[in-house]
Design an enzyme around this catalytic site. Structure first.
Site, short mmCIF file in Angstrom:
data_model
loop_
_atom_site.label_atom_id
_atom_site.label_comp_id
_atom_site.label_asym_id
_atom_site.label_seq_id
_atom_site.Cartn_x
_atom_site.Cartn_y
_atom_site.Cartn_z
N LYS A 33 -5.69 4.85 8.50
CA LYS A 33 -4.62 5.64 7.91
C LYS A 33 -4.96 7.13 7.91
O LYS A 33 -4.07 7.98 8.08
CB LYS A 33 -4.32 5.13 6.50
N SER A 51 0.79 -1.24 0.00
CA SER A 51 0.00 0.00 0.00
C SER A 51 0.82 1.29 0.00
O SER A 51 0.26 2.38 -0.14
CB SER A 51 -0.96 0.02 1.20
#
Length: 401
Positions: free
Chosen positions: A339, A294
């Site tokens: 996140k 990611s």
């Protein structure tokens, strides 16, 4: 009238109010006489001391056993995984004593500002065990998300397998990020496609082999996946002459592609990609505990900034996430909500989110953080440059309900 002496309910010794051997006590009637049956007043029918002691012991043992079993259940590993906001890493900076992005063999330039990759802490699953208390804590904490273990991991998956998969994904994302950055900067490199596996029942079964490197299709040299797809689609399903490098020799095989549900033509092979770059780019120093794909987009942004004389960020604080391929396409990731929180906690002003994650972004953006939707590396670079120059996030693509 008093009971006769042969009445078995009469106490053997003492006054009629004195119990003997746990027998019931005759109760005085209003006229002063005694009944052979005790008066049914308060306390009538209670068990004797011996029976009460046995029953109390049984209850204590049962209660203690319940407490022990309950405690054991709470302390045993829970079959859940908790995702929590993790730390951020500035791809333009250092982790420990090493720069996260190191470039050798080509000039690189100092930078300012921050381009943070974001992470997620994962507790539980094959790698670590958690207790039911930790799982309950994850449900209570609005910053965390709790999943059943089988939702994220196949049954029987080991911690070693998870670690190996994450490490491989991280390495692959770093190579793709370098390729995407060089593609954006128009710096040439070579790309090889190797057959990792042949799908059972596919056109290539029995013709191509795992380990074959695809060199050409007909007269077209294959320099990447896009070239391979293009030449197969242009053929319209006719037999293709596939040249591969096998055991050091070039071999040509004929394969007739099959049209997929999406309308494209495929050989039925799984491909692994390897790159040869004109200079060395090392990524991830000091981040050995971080895995997965990611961080690809943020790595690519960092490489572009390091290879460009002008600063991209204008001294501002950006964060983001997203996978990337060699062509610069940004893909979705997991844990976007955590996140966003991690980026906000680190002081980021702007967050670059993959377009395919927008459904999870809406309604979960922390106060003070502006989110920009991106689908490609070019879009991400454009957004950073415009915001660095004083532009407004509202004028850039947004995640909307």
């Amino acid at each position: 009238m008093r009971p006769s002496h042969d009445d078995s309910r009469t106490p053997a010794h003492g006054s009629p109010d004195t119990p003997a051997s746990g027998e019931p006590v005759p109760a005085p009637l209003p006229d002063g006489s005694y009944s052979v049956y005790p008066y049914q007043g308060l306390g009538a029918g209670r068990p004797g001391p011996a029976k009460r002691t046995a029953r109390s012991r049984a209850m204590l043992v049962a209660g203690a056993l319940a407490v022990v079993l309950g405690a054991a259940g709470l302390l045993l590993p829970a079959q859940y995984v908790v995702e929590s906001p993790g730390p951020t890493f500035n791809t333009l900076g250092s982790a420990g004593d090493s720069e996260i992005i190191q470039i050798e063999g080509r000039p690189s330039y100092p930078t300012d500002g921050e381009l943070d990759l974001t992470t997620v802490y994962v507790s539980g699953g094959p790698s670590t065990n958690i207790s039911i208390f930790q799982a309950l804590g994850g449900w209570v904490d609005t910053n965390d998300v709790v999943y059943p273990t089988e939702f994220l991991y196949a049954p029987g998956t080991t911690s070693d397998e998870v670690d190996e998969e994450n490490a491989a994904a991280m390495t692959s994302s770093q190579e793709a990020a370098t390729a995407a950055a060089l593609t954006h900067l128009d710096i040439g490199y070579t790309q090889e496609l190797t057959v990792a596996a042949v799908v059972e029942g596919a056109p290539a079964e029995g013709v191509l082999q795992a380990g074959d490197t695809v060199v050409a299709v007909g007269d077209t040299r294959i320099d990447g996946i896009d070239t391979l797809r293009s030449v197969l689609n242009d053929g319209g399903g006719t037999a293709a002459e596939i040249t591969v490098r096998r055991d050091g020799n070039e071999v040509t095989e004929s394969v007739t592609p099959r049209q997929s549900d999406s309308g494209t033509y495929q050989l039925g092979i799984e491909l692994a990609t390897s790159f040869e770059f004109p200079f060395d780019v090392s990524i991830g120093a000091g981040m050995e505990q971080v895995g997965g794909p990611s961080a690809g987009m943020m790595f690519a942004l960092g490489i572009v900034d390091r290879l460009t004389p002008e600063s991209m960020t204008g001294g501002k604080h950006f964060a983001g996430t997203g996978t990337i391929d060699a062509a610069g396409n940004v893909g979705p990731i997991g844990g976007i909500r955590q996140k966003l929180i991690g980026a906000s906690d680190a002081g980021a002003e702007y967050f670059l989110a993959p377009a395919d994650n927008c459904g999870e972004v809406v309604g979960h953006v922390p106060d003070g953080l502006d989110v920009v939707r991106v689908s490609t590396l070019d879009e991400a670079i454009n957004a950073v440059e415009k915001l660095a120059a004083g532009g407004s996030a509202a004028d850039l693509p947004q995640c909307t309900p």
